[in-house]
Scaffold this motif. Sequence first.
Motif, short mmCIF file in Angstrom:
data_model
loop_
_atom_site.label_atom_id
_atom_site.label_comp_id
_atom_site.label_asym_id
_atom_site.label_seq_id
_atom_site.Cartn_x
_atom_site.Cartn_y
_atom_site.Cartn_z
N SER A 2 0.82 -1.20 0.00
CA SER A 2 0.00 0.00 0.00
C SER A 2 0.86 1.26 0.00
O SER A 2 1.97 1.27 0.52
N ILE A 24 -4.99 8.03 8.25
CA ILE A 24 -5.38 6.70 7.78
C ILE A 24 -5.68 5.83 9.00
O ILE A 24 -4.84 5.67 9.87
N ILE A 27 -6.67 0.17 6.12
CA ILE A 27 -6.34 -0.11 4.72
C ILE A 27 -7.27 -1.23 4.27
O ILE A 27 -7.29 -2.30 4.87
N TYR A 40 -8.71 3.35 1.37
CA TYR A 40 -8.38 3.61 2.77
C TYR A 40 -9.59 4.20 3.48
O TYR A 40 -10.42 4.86 2.86
#
Length: 73
Positions: A2, A24, A27, A40
């Motif tokens: 990622s 974030i 994920i 996300y």
Amino acid sequence: MSRFTRGARVLFAQERTTGRIGTIVDILPRPEVGEDFDRYRVEFSDGEIKTVSDLELAPAGTGPTSRSTEDIA
């Protein structure tokens, strides 16, 4: 791998705003094989959580954005 990691600070740019900075929090797996982007969950300072693609995000300049190669080994 990622583009961003959990805890990374990111800039979310929308058409109608100048951008918002969020963190974030998750994920998500790619929905289909062959897609070239990650998704996300991003939490903003007002508590809102949005699901966005990495195409809508840029590093905000604070905190880690991805793991270093030393972390992977």
